[in-house]
Motif scaffolding. Structure first.
Motif, short mmCIF file in Angstrom:
data_model
loop_
_atom_site.label_atom_id
_atom_site.label_comp_id
_atom_site.label_asym_id
_atom_site.label_seq_id
_atom_site.Cartn_x
_atom_site.Cartn_y
_atom_site.Cartn_z
N LEU A 5 1.67 -8.09 -1.86
CA LEU A 5 0.70 -7.05 -2.15
C LEU A 5 1.34 -5.68 -2.04
O LEU A 5 2.15 -5.42 -1.14
N VAL A 6 0.96 -4.78 -2.94
CA VAL A 6 1.48 -3.43 -2.87
C VAL A 6 0.74 -2.68 -1.78
O VAL A 6 -0.31 -3.08 -1.31
N ALA A 7 1.30 -1.56 -1.36
CA ALA A 7 0.67 -0.77 -0.31
C ALA A 7 -0.68 -0.25 -0.78
O ALA A 7 -0.89 0.00 -1.96
N ALA A 8 -1.62 -0.14 0.15
CA ALA A 8 -2.96 0.34 -0.19
C ALA A 8 -2.89 1.73 -0.79
O ALA A 8 -2.16 2.59 -0.32
N ARG A 9 -3.66 1.93 -1.85
CA ARG A 9 -3.65 3.21 -2.53
C ARG A 9 -4.70 4.13 -1.93
O ARG A 9 -5.73 3.67 -1.43
N PRO A 10 -4.50 5.43 -1.99
CA PRO A 10 -5.39 6.35 -1.29
C PRO A 10 -6.72 6.55 -2.00
O PRO A 10 -7.66 7.04 -1.39
N TYR A 11 -6.81 6.20 -3.29
CA TYR A 11 -8.04 6.49 -4.01
C TYR A 11 -9.00 5.30 -3.92
O TYR A 11 -8.63 4.19 -3.61
N ALA A 12 -10.27 5.59 -4.23
CA ALA A 12 -11.28 4.54 -4.19
C ALA A 12 -10.99 3.48 -5.25
O ALA A 12 -10.54 3.77 -6.35
N VAL A 13 -11.27 2.25 -4.91
CA VAL A 13 -11.03 1.12 -5.81
C VAL A 13 -12.09 1.11 -6.89
O VAL A 13 -13.29 1.25 -6.62
N GLY A 14 -11.67 0.96 -8.15
CA GLY A 14 -12.60 0.99 -9.27
C GLY A 14 -12.37 -0.11 -10.27
O GLY A 14 -11.73 -1.13 -9.99
N THR A 15 -12.86 0.10 -11.47
CA THR A 15 -12.83 -0.92 -12.51
C THR A 15 -11.41 -1.34 -12.89
O THR A 15 -11.16 -2.51 -13.20
#
Length: 420
Positions: A110-120
């Motif tokens: 898994l890639v590192a968690a991204r700072p923006y909200a998860v979307g479509t």
């Protein structure tokens, strides 16, 4: 003004509405710190061809959503302008699987968690990985690596739902998690491990409920029916198939209703409910005839159509004592099965052999099984298929214990199907 058919095809393949595509593009733009101003009207202009070359940031977002270039999506720069040369892939996506030695699937970390909200965009990326699992299953069948990959996909979907941009996105991620968990269950069922699969099915049904996804619910109940049949609990198999029939999607799409009716017929045939089984088969045929073509459906449903219904018909006919009808249905199914479903073709070929055996055509039945091993050459036989071959062997020695053909079949194939 020419409509953009390439974009329309990509939209249908992804299962997105115009509003959902606008939402996905805006999610991507916001992840870059840009304003998300794409609307349904914008998407409509892209589809009708009114806008032939979107703004650069919109093109980048579209490429990220669909995983291909703007040109591949049917867009074209104005005359005299060339599309800018790219030195690297603009698509910020990753696949769940990579091929290793041509057969084994491995999960990419898994890639590192991204700072923006998860979307479509994230939902589409996860769905793409699920489609890859379906393709792998079509080619190889259920196996341990597929199970691990499916569970990894479900885990990522559940982790991402914690940062979902909206409740709608959260529900779609629960739906993706349900489908991945269902894929893990199917892998076990195909391997002949129904008891272990039921644990995954319980979890998948819970996730489908939280997603309010009737398609996922039907898929889980369909596998419950198969698991119950493997465990010889035919009353429960009928109940699970009828639960699938009660889901909302069967009222909207007759193809799903046809599958549920067909699965009900199989359970009823094992209970020797001849009239009930034939009635359910009739309902399955009527529903299939009403199913519209070209309707977007999940990739896991690609297996179902006339060929699969004929295969289920062969099973039902054999169990209610109509071996000749089972043989005829098997031949029709084999003529209709798409080439990529090699394992399905092998299973129907084996059903054909059983139907021939039950008509006392011993030599012909044994010869038909040779095609099963030829079809699966180079691939380990799934546990479900080995069990089916065991059924053939038991019926063979029961019906013709002293025939030389039966002894030759035993000597030639027993070690292959029992140990592969």
């Amino acid at each position: 003004m020419k409509a953009n058919e390439s974009l329309a095809d990509a939209l249908g393949e992804a299962g997105l509405t115009q509003a959902e595509l606008a939402e996905a593009v805006n999610d991507y733009l916001r992840s870059l710190g840009r304003a998300g101003t794409v609307s349904d009207r914008t998407v409509r202009h892209w589809l009708t061809g009114k806008t032939r070359w979107p703004h650069p940031r919109q093109r980048e977002a579209l490429e990220a959503v669909f995983g291909c270039t703007a040109e591949e999506l049917g867009f074209a720069p104005p005359a005299g302008r060339r599309s800018p040369h790219r030195t690297e892939d603009p698509v910020r996506r990753r696949n769940f699987l990579t091929a290793a030695t041509g057969t084994t699937a491995a999960v990419v970390p898994l890639v590192a968690a991204r700072p923006y909200a998860v979307g479509t965009t994230d939902v589409i990326r996860l769905r793409s990985g699920l489609d890859a699992l379906t393709a792998l299953d079509d080619a190889k069948g259920g196996h341990e690596a597929l199970e691990r990959a499916a569970l990894a996909g479900a885990a990522e979907a559940l982790e991402l739902q914690k940062r979902a941009a909206s409740q709608r996105i959260r529900q779609r991620l629960f739906s993706v998690a349900a489908d991945y968990t269902k894929a893990a269950a199917w892998s076990l069922l195909d391997a002949g491990s129904a008891r272990r699969a039921i644990g995954y099915l319980d979890r998948a049904l819970c996730l489908a409920g939280m997603a309010q996804d009737s398609v996922a619910e039907l898929g889980v109940w369909n596998l419950y029916a198969m698991a119950a049949r493997q465990q010889q609990d035919y009353t429960q198999a009928v109940s699970a198939a009828q639960a699938a029939l009660a889901t909302r999607i069967t009222r909207r799409d007759p193809l799903f209703a046809s599958l549920a009716h067909g699965r009900t017929a199989v359970g009823q045939s094992h209970l020797q409910d001849r009239q009930g089984a034939l009635r359910s088969l009739g309902h399955a045929e009527e529903a299939l005839a009403k199913a519209p073509e070209g309707t977007p459906r999940p990739a896991w449903m690609d297996f179902y159509g006339l060929a699969e219904l004929l295969a289920l018909t062969a099973v039902v006919r054999d169990y209610i004592g109509d071996a000749a009808g089972a043989e005829a249905a098997s031949h029709r199914a084999l003529a209709a099965i798409p080439q990529q479903f090699r394992r399905n073709r092998a299973m129907v070929t084996l059903q054909l052999a059983l139907a021939q055996l039950h008509q006392r055509d011993i030599d012909q039945a044994c010869g038909t099984t040779e095609k099963v091993f030829a079809l699966m050459d180079g691939t380990p036989l799934p546990g479900r298929m080995r069990s089916f071959l065991g059924d053939f062997h038991r019926d063979l020695i029961t019906l013709s214990p002293d025939a030389s053909t039966a002894r030759e079949w035993k000597d030639r194939y027993r070690s292959e199907w029992s140990q592969t």
